[in-house]
Design an enzyme around this catalytic site. Structure first.
Site, PDB file in Angstrom:
ATOM      1  N   CYS A 189      18.113 -30.395  28.302  1.00 52.30           N
ATOM      2  CA  CYS A 189      18.858 -31.283  29.063  1.00 52.30           C
ATOM      3  C   CYS A 189      19.535 -31.951  28.477  1.00 52.30           C
ATOM      4  CB  CYS A 189      17.339 -32.041  29.670  1.00 52.30           C
ATOM      5  SG  CYS A 189      16.750 -32.869  28.151  1.00 52.30           S
ATOM      6  N   ASP A 227       1.093  -1.035   0.101  1.00 52.68           N
ATOM      7  CA  ASP A 227      -0.029   0.158   0.329  1.00 52.68           C
ATOM      8  C   ASP A 227       0.712   1.678   0.141  1.00 52.68           C
ATOM      9  OD1 ASP A 227      -1.977  -1.660   0.236  1.00 52.68           O
ATOM     10  OD2 ASP A 227      -2.695  -1.342   2.074  1.00 52.68           O
ATOM     11  N   CYS A 266      12.482 -34.263  21.905  1.00 53.27           N
ATOM     12  CA  CYS A 266      13.429 -34.606  23.021  1.00 53.27           C
ATOM     13  C   CYS A 266      13.345 -35.781  24.095  1.00 53.27           C
ATOM     14  CB  CYS A 266      13.761 -33.403  24.233  1.00 53.27           C
ATOM     15  SG  CYS A 266      14.963 -33.665  26.100  1.00 53.27           S
ATOM     16  N   TYR A 298     -19.754 -13.353   2.417  1.00 54.21           N
ATOM     17  CA  TYR A 298     -20.551 -12.332   3.467  1.00 54.21           C
ATOM     18  C   TYR A 298     -20.739 -11.119   2.796  1.00 54.21           C
ATOM     19  CZ  TYR A 298     -19.612 -14.556   7.407  1.00 54.21           C
ATOM     20  OH  TYR A 298     -19.259 -15.414   8.762  1.00 54.21           O
ATOM     21  N   LYS A 328     -15.179  -4.651   6.538  1.00 49.97           N
ATOM     22  CA  LYS A 328     -14.821  -4.000   5.754  1.00 49.97           C
ATOM     23  C   LYS A 328     -13.770  -5.571   6.572  1.00 49.97           C
ATOM     24  CE  LYS A 328     -10.740  -2.626   2.638  1.00 49.97           C
ATOM     25  NZ  LYS A 328     -11.099  -3.373   1.912  1.00 49.97           N
ATOM     26  N   ASP A 346     -11.663  -9.054   4.908  1.00 52.48           N
ATOM     27  CA  ASP A 346      -9.827  -9.735   4.646  1.00 52.48           C
ATOM     28  C   ASP A 346     -10.037 -10.606   3.896  1.00 52.48           C
ATOM     29  OD1 ASP A 346      -8.195  -8.667   3.176  1.00 52.48           O
ATOM     30  OD2 ASP A 346      -6.338  -8.968   5.302  1.00 52.48           O
ATOM     31  N   CYS A 371      13.753 -33.690  31.499  1.00 46.12           N
ATOM     32  CA  CYS A 371      14.296 -32.173  31.949  1.00 46.12           C
ATOM     33  C   CYS A 371      13.255 -31.394  31.831  1.00 46.12           C
ATOM     34  CB  CYS A 371      13.554 -32.824  29.459  1.00 46.12           C
ATOM     35  SG  CYS A 371      13.637 -31.037  28.465  1.00 46.12           S
ATOM     36  N   LYS A 381     -20.850   4.235   4.552  1.00 50.43           N
ATOM     37  CA  LYS A 381     -21.825   4.052   2.907  1.00 50.43           C
ATOM     38  C   LYS A 381     -22.715   4.850   3.555  1.00 50.43           C
ATOM     39  CE  LYS A 381     -21.018  -0.805   1.791  1.00 50.43           C
ATOM     40  NZ  LYS A 381     -20.899  -1.623   1.053  1.00 50.43           N
ATOM     41  N   LYS A 419      -9.077   1.627   7.838  1.00 50.62           N
ATOM     42  CA  LYS A 419      -8.635   0.856   7.804  1.00 50.62           C
ATOM     43  C   LYS A 419      -8.137   0.898   9.493  1.00 50.62           C
ATOM     44  CE  LYS A 419      -7.063  -0.821   3.612  1.00 50.62           C
ATOM     45  NZ  LYS A 419      -5.774  -1.962   2.980  1.00 50.62           N
ATOM     46  N   SER A 464     -13.438  -0.304  -6.556  1.00 51.76           N
ATOM     47  CA  SER A 464     -13.097  -1.011  -5.303  1.00 51.76           C
ATOM     48  C   SER A 464     -13.477   0.608  -4.856  1.00 51.76           C
ATOM     49  CB  SER A 464     -11.844  -0.740  -5.534  1.00 51.76           C
ATOM     50  OG  SER A 464     -10.762  -0.885  -4.275  1.00 51.76           O
ATOM     51  N   ILE A 465     -12.462   1.276  -3.251  1.00 49.03           N
ATOM     52  CA  ILE A 465     -13.308   1.721  -2.785  1.00 49.03           C
ATOM     53  C   ILE A 465     -12.637   2.640  -2.474  1.00 49.03           C
ATOM     54  CG2 ILE A 465     -15.844   1.826  -1.773  1.00 49.03           C
ATOM     55  CD1 ILE A 465     -15.134   0.155   0.348  1.00 49.03           C
ATOM     56  N   GLU A 504     -19.811  -0.533   7.931  1.00 52.44           N
ATOM     57  CA  GLU A 504     -19.452  -2.558   7.945  1.00 52.44           C
ATOM     58  C   GLU A 504     -18.347  -2.534   8.411  1.00 52.44           C
ATOM     59  OE1 GLU A 504     -21.284  -3.412   3.918  1.00 52.44           O
ATOM     60  OE2 GLU A 504     -23.267  -2.272   4.276  1.00 52.44           O
ATOM     61  N   GLU A 514     -17.554 -10.607  -0.392  1.00 50.78           N
ATOM     62  CA  GLU A 514     -16.958 -11.506   0.253  1.00 50.78           C
ATOM     63  C   GLU A 514     -15.667 -12.544   0.743  1.00 50.78           C
ATOM     64  OE1 GLU A 514     -14.365  -8.058   0.163  1.00 50.78           O
ATOM     65  OE2 GLU A 514     -12.471  -8.544  -0.206  1.00 50.78           O
ATOM     66  N   CYS A 556      18.928 -31.391  22.907  1.00 54.76           N
ATOM     67  CA  CYS A 556      17.893 -30.672  23.798  1.00 54.76           C
ATOM     68  C   CYS A 556      18.309 -29.659  24.211  1.00 54.76           C
ATOM     69  CB  CYS A 556      16.947 -31.086  24.700  1.00 54.76           C
ATOM     70  SG  CYS A 556      16.307 -30.215  25.812  1.00 54.76           S
TER      71      CYS A 556
HETATM   72  S1  IVH Z   1     -18.083  -1.517  -0.869  1.00 60.09           S
HETATM   73  C1  IVH Z   1     -18.870  -0.029  -4.811  1.00 60.09           C
HETATM   74  N1  IVH Z   1     -17.764  -3.198   1.715  1.00 60.09           N
HETATM   75  O1  IVH Z   1     -12.698  -4.069   0.196  1.00 60.09           O
HETATM   76  C2  IVH Z   1     -18.078  -0.517  -3.758  1.00 60.09           C
HETATM   77  N2  IVH Z   1     -16.179  -3.543  -0.695  1.00 60.09           N
HETATM   78  O2  IVH Z   1     -11.645  -1.408  -2.220  1.00 60.09           O
HETATM   79  C3  IVH Z   1     -17.828  -1.718  -3.185  1.00 60.09           C
HETATM   80  N3  IVH Z   1     -14.858  -4.915   1.158  1.00 60.09           N
HETATM   81  O3  IVH Z   1     -12.996  -4.113  -3.089  1.00 60.09           O
HETATM   82  C4  IVH Z   1     -17.150  -2.204  -2.170  1.00 60.09           C
HETATM   83  N4  IVH Z   1     -15.395  -5.647   2.601  1.00 60.09           N
HETATM   84  O4  IVH Z   1     -13.948  -6.466  -1.523  1.00 60.09           O
HETATM   85  C5  IVH Z   1     -17.197  -2.290   0.462  1.00 60.09           C
HETATM   86  N5  IVH Z   1     -18.597  -4.370   3.347  1.00 60.09           N
HETATM   87  C6  IVH Z   1     -17.688  -3.460   2.452  1.00 60.09           C
HETATM   88  C7  IVH Z   1     -16.169  -4.135   2.462  1.00 60.09           C
HETATM   89  C8  IVH Z   1     -16.120  -4.380   1.202  1.00 60.09           C
HETATM   90  C9  IVH Z   1     -14.313  -5.451   2.045  1.00 60.09           C
HETATM   91  C10 IVH Z   1     -13.946  -5.400  -0.330  1.00 60.09           C
HETATM   92  C11 IVH Z   1     -13.984  -4.959  -1.194  1.00 60.09           C
HETATM   93  C12 IVH Z   1     -13.679  -3.814  -1.938  1.00 60.09           C
HETATM   94  C13 IVH Z   1     -12.523  -3.209  -1.217  1.00 60.09           C
HETATM   95  C14 IVH Z   1     -12.189  -2.522  -0.521  1.00 60.09           C
END
Ligand code: IVH
Length: 697
Positions: free
Chosen positions: A432, A45, A447, A239, A129, A131, A453, A307, A331, A90-91, A127, A189, A429
């Protein structure tokens, strides 16, 4: 047509951008195609952000093929491509990492919408996030017809066969009487729960096979297996958090939270950890609360997502730079970081198992500073080719002990040596000096010193005293160290000969703590057969197996007399465990330890293993404060043995609150709700089974 001249970038910036692009492309290939990440996410990152910054600063350096112009990932050529009709975006990640980051997000949105300070608060949903790996799952008239990865956001890979193996994902949606959408693309995910990941890796290691690097890679690798049978062997979960194409759904909800509620009602997995309401404080609170719960969640998260809840408002805010304006990721500290490996030491466990442990330059990961990490066993250390001097990736997630997931190969200094446990220890070991051995079909070196021991003695004693075994409160690692090194405890039965005066002489031991310890030791004499069996520390006999043995044999003598055949009749006991138990009791010195413990006064109610009275069935108890003789664990066990339930909080369903010294707020709550209070004596009377019918009174 004339354009404003773009300032030329200096040569060093151009060279740096070039270098970053090459590196990132290489890391992407390793991550997405080979499922073998070269560097931790946090490092990646940082490089990615550096590239973004340079391109912003010097627009002349921008180019369409830069990794910053792609949403992420590359499609594997082996899978059929799937074109996403609604792109999988992505967000953006909030740069303010403090809990107040949510306020910055809120302020940005209010500015964009032209709202002043007096305007009402915006509606939000927060919500988790997750992984894992982003997945789009398409249902047509309620039937799962396709699963696709994100790929580059426009085109992903068709992984339908593998998606069908995800156990918590319904193959058919549940309409529950309502009309299902004609088309519903659920986005979410796919991940591996931590317990599933650990169990899978443990079984891989026991077979001497390669373990998965981390749950995220485990999930990503499984979904992109070409052979769905392999995917099916990996325990995956899904999920939902969003959607793609939707068609033919008259009852379509109009907010983010109602949408996810509707998904849940259809039988789709949606995490319960989410909140919605007005104003950004809700988001700040969620961020803080989830950070506290992070370790106890069943899966890894790398942050939370905020959101805008109203879908109309989401539409108004729209997208910018291929990212939704209405959502942001916030994050948490990374659970994987790189650091330097200073040395490899070898620890001796309770059964003599030798575990290589990495000593690390301290690194802050998963919320704590880590200085040691396990390498599990020699094969695994070699498979990862971990060497002293290497830069390694350390992972700590949940309450799990930190581990090394891999080496940053390109940062290896010259002159390192491959890890060789036997050579490192010169065959002896480290504690001992006894010879170390490794059976042909075993993964671990051991051992051979047994209880000679001192390391094994210490571990055996710690286990004996642990909460689920004899439950001797206060007998922790520091004290065990002193007792064994000082020669006060050579064998387990010596514990029961300890006197307060002896203990009080130990460094950092006050008279009162010595008294308390002696009292705890005495209290542990009254136990159960299952605890006693577990406390002996027989290899392969965990708490569940010990309970099964106690239930099956009902008494100690029958267990001591059992041959392998008889042992194998116990449910869940196979040949390996049966042999281990038999070998243990066949050793004269182990039988002596058992006899000496009984002679010291260890006892239990043999009938406790037999069907007992369940006369407290249906009653819920809450314990508060310190009881005079029973530990909390003992009280819980005895209440449960009589059929009762123990709960952590007082409610109207609570039948009794058991009150000890220094009782807390639960006592107050019990008084308010008028719940019956018991002291230990009253509890013990209640635990006595009522006289059987027909018995003389
Ligand atoms: S919303 C248009 N919500 O994290 C919005 N993403 O870049 C779409 N992720 O690629 C994403 N938990 O794979 C959203 N509660 C959540 C998430 C989530 C995990 C992932 C997703 C996305 C990346 C963020």
């Amino acid at each position: 047509m004339t354009e404003a001249p773009i300032p030329a970038a200096p040569a060093d910036a151009a060279a740096r951008v070039q270098r970053l692009r090459e590196d990132i492309a290489r890391y992407d290939r390793a991550y997405y195609l080979l499922d073998a990440p070269l560097i931790p996410d946090a490092d990646y990152d940082a490089l990615f952000r550096e590239l973004q910054r340079l391109e912003e600063q010097w627009p002349g350096l921008r180019s369409a093929d830069s990794p910053t112009q792609r949403v992420g990932g590359v499609a594997l050529p082996e899978f059929t491509p799937v074109r996403h009709r609604v792109p999988m975006l992505s967000i953006r990640t909030e740069t303010d990492t403090t809990p107040q980051g949510a306020l910055a997000f809120d302020q940005r949105l209010r500015n964009r919408l032209g709202l002043d300070a007096d305007a009402p608060p915006l509606p939000y949903q927060a919500e988790l996030k997750f992984d894992g790996l982003a997945l789009s799952v398409r249902y047509e008239r309620g039937v799962l017809v396709q699963g696709a990865t994100r790929g580059d956001g426009e085109t992903g890979e068709d992984v339908t066969l593998n998606v069908r193996t995800i156990r918590n994902l319904p193959l058919r949606l549940d309409g529950g009487g309502r009309a299902l959408p004609e088309v519903l693309e659920v986005r979410g995910e796919v991940l591996m729960k931590r317990a599933d990941f650990l169990r899978y890796n443990e079984s891989q290691r026991a077979k001497g096979l390669a373990a998965l690097v981390n749950p995220r890679n485990g999930a990503a690798g499984s979904i992109r297996q070409l052979d769905p049978r392999l995917a099916a062997q990996r325990p995956l979960s899904f999920y939902a958090y969003g959607w793609g194409e939707i068609a033919g759904w008259p009852e379509r909800p109009d907010s983010q939270h109602a949408m996810l509620d509707a998904f849940a009602a259809m039988g789709l997995p949606v995490a319960s950890q989410r909140v919605h309401g007005a104003g950004a404080q809700l988001l700040v609170d969620f961020h803080a609360r989830v950070l506290g719960e992070r370790d106890s969640l069943p899966f890894d998260i790398d942050g939370v997502v905020y959101k805008v809840d109203s879908l109309a408002l989401q539409a108004e805010l729209g997208f910018r730079n291929r990212e939704p304006v209405w959502a942001v990721a916030h994050k948490y500290p990374a659970q994987e970081r790189s650091t330097r490996l200073l040395a490899i030491e070898v620890q001796v466990g309770r059964t003599g198992k030798l575990t290589p442990v990495a000593r690390l330059e301290p690194v802050f990961v998963g919320g704590v500073t880590v200085t040691n990490a396990t390498l599990h066993n020699e094969d695994e250390a070699r498979r990862k080719d971990v060497r002293v001097g290497d830069t390694v990736i350390v992972r700590r997630a949940g309450d799990v002990i930190p581990e090394i997931v891999g080496v940053v190969a390109e940062r290896r200094p010259p002159g390192t040596e491959a890890f060789d446990l036997q050579a490192l220890l010169h065959g002896a070991c480290p504690v001992c000096g006894s010879q170390i051995v490794r059976e042909p079909d075993e993964v671990d070196w051991r051992c051979s010193g047994g209880l000679y021991c001192s390391a094994q003695r210490k571990q055996a004693l710690l286990h004996f005293a642990s909460r689920l075994a004899m439950d001797i409160e206060g007998l922790g690692d520091k004290l065990v160290e002193q007792l064994v090194d000082g020669g006060l405890v050579r064998a387990l039965p010596d514990v029961y000969a300890l006197r307060a005066e002896q203990l009080a002489e130990l460094p950092r031991m006050a008279d009162k703590s010595a008294d308390n310890l002696v009292r705890a030791i005495r209290a542990s004499l009254r136990t159960t057969l299952a605890r006693f069996i577990y406390a002996l520390g027989i290899r392969h006999v965990g708490e569940a197996t010990a309970k099964e043995l106690a239930r099956h044999f009902g008494g100690l003598q029958a267990l001591l007399d059992a041959d392998v055949e008889r042992l194998e009749q116990v449910s869940d006991i196979g040949p390996v465990v049966a042999a281990s138990i038999h070998t243990f009791f066949a050793q004269q010195h182990n039988r002596e330890v058992v006899q000496q413990l009984l002679a010291a006064g260890v006892h239990w109610d043999e009938s406790a293993g037999q069907p007992v009275s369940r006369h407290l069935a249906g009653s819920t108890f809450v314990l508060t404060g310190t009881l005079p003789t029973l530990s909390r664990e003992q009280a819980r066990q005895r209440i449960e043995a009589a059929g009762g339930k123990v709960s952590g909080s007082v409610s109207r369903k609570t039948r009794y609150v058991v009150v000890g010294e220094e009782a807390g707020s639960k006592l107050e709550q019990a008084r308010q709700l008028g719940v019956e209070l018991l002291d230990e004596q009253a509890l013990l009377r209640l635990l006595e089974p009522p006289p059987a019918q027909g018995d003389p009174a």
